[in-house]
Write an enzyme that holds these catalytic residues in place. Structure first.
Site, PDB file in Angstrom:
ATOM      1  N   SER A  77     -15.280 -14.492  11.901  1.00 49.43           N
ATOM      2  CA  SER A  77     -16.029 -13.263  11.734  1.00 49.43           C
ATOM      3  C   SER A  77     -15.101 -12.090  12.035  1.00 49.43           C
ATOM      4  O   SER A  77     -13.999 -12.272  12.571  1.00 49.43           O
ATOM      5  CB  SER A  77     -17.215 -13.268  12.708  1.00 49.43           C
ATOM      6  OG  SER A  77     -17.800 -11.999  12.843  1.00 49.43           O
TER       7      SER A  77
ATOM      8  N   TYR B 232     -21.918 -14.163  20.611  1.00 45.50           N
ATOM      9  CA  TYR B 232     -21.406 -14.270  19.245  1.00 45.50           C
ATOM     10  C   TYR B 232     -19.930 -13.893  19.212  1.00 45.50           C
ATOM     11  O   TYR B 232     -19.105 -14.609  18.639  1.00 45.50           O
ATOM     12  CB  TYR B 232     -22.211 -13.366  18.313  1.00 45.50           C
ATOM     13  CG  TYR B 232     -21.826 -13.514  16.853  1.00 45.50           C
ATOM     14  CD1 TYR B 232     -22.351 -14.545  16.090  1.00 45.50           C
ATOM     15  CD2 TYR B 232     -20.936 -12.625  16.248  1.00 45.50           C
ATOM     16  CE1 TYR B 232     -22.004 -14.695  14.753  1.00 45.50           C
ATOM     17  CE2 TYR B 232     -20.577 -12.763  14.917  1.00 45.50           C
ATOM     18  CZ  TYR B 232     -21.110 -13.799  14.180  1.00 45.50           C
ATOM     19  OH  TYR B 232     -20.760 -13.946  12.864  1.00 45.50           O
TER      20      TYR B 232
END
Length: 256
Positions: free
Chosen positions: A148, A161
């Site tokens: 990501s 995350y």
């Protein structure tokens, strides 16, 4: 090695994709099937199964499914065994399944930290470990972990995350080093800001939407199809001398 059109072929390859029936995972499944791979999808729910099956079979490839929570103890070995039983071998693993939970720093719940880390990082580790045992015997394989922008940047409302995606970067590099003697390449794909149903609220946010768009050099969000080519590259023999890399597909977002 001779480079030609077949360098990107995935004919006779089998790809295991977690969360491969919905979201970006569906596009990875379709992309790999276009180039000849048979697909094995594992997901916690059956959502999207019929749609991705139709797409993969339209490309002339086989697809199989397993409904399984990948965070359950022993799930990784069970999943890999199911792939081998169905197709006889496993050549490509795409660790795609993930989740994101958001909260202010002082209000973040311990249980939410554990949920995200368990799915995004721990499950990827265990599946890579189980797949590597099979691939090492074959002396070949591709493991592709989905990172990501938060593999590189902070996320002040999405602590687990961000931590998990930083962890995926480290895991990718460590596995790449360890598995290189077995001719297994381990890389990552880091999507930038991609226009999907999940990111629609962010795009429409009156503050963050324009901020993100203004940070991207092209001034445009990406679309899922723009991840398909990089996925095929990392899964194919065209990338045999590429390992330990987290490839950003972000329209230049990280440049600024």
């Amino acid at each position: 090695m001779i480079f030609n059109r077949d360098s990107f072929s995935l004919k006779n390859k089998v790809a295991l994709i977690t969360g491969g029936a919905k979201g970006l995972g569906k596009y990875y499944a379709i992309a790999l099937s276009i180039y000849g791979a048979d697909i094995f999808v594992v997901s916690r729910k059956r959502d999207g199964w019929a749609e991705v099956q139709t797409a993969v079979e339209a490309n002339g490839q086989q697809i199989a499914f397993l409904q399984q929570d990948i965070t359950e103890p022993g799930a990784a070995d069970k999943i890999v065994a199911a792939v081998i039983k169905q197709f006889g071998h496993l050549d490509i693993l795409v660790n795609n399944a993930g989740m994101q939970l958001r909260n202010d720093v002082l209000d973040f719940k311990d249980e939410d930290w554990l949920k995200v880390i368990d799915l995004n990082l721990n499950a990827s580790y265990f599946l890579a470990h189980a797949a590597a045992k099979v691939m090492a015997k074959q002396k070949s394989g591709k493991i592709i972990n989905i990172g990501s922008m938060q593999s590189y940047r902070a996320g002040k409302f999405i602590f687990p995350y961000a931590a998990s995606k930083h962890g995926i970067l480290g895991l990718t590099r460590a596995y790449a080093d360890a598995l290189a003697p077995y001719h297994i390449q381990v890389n990552g794909l880091a999507p930038g800001y991609i226009s999907t149903d999940m990111t629609k609220p962010l795009q429409e946010d009156p503050v963050r939407g324009p901020e993100i768009k203004g940070h991207i050099p092209s001034g445009e969000w990406g679309v899922p199809e723009e991840l398909m080519g990089p996925m095929v590259f990392l899964a194919s023999s065209a990338s045999d001398y590429v390992t330990g890399v987290m490839l950003p597909v972000d329209g230049g977002y990280l440049l600024r």
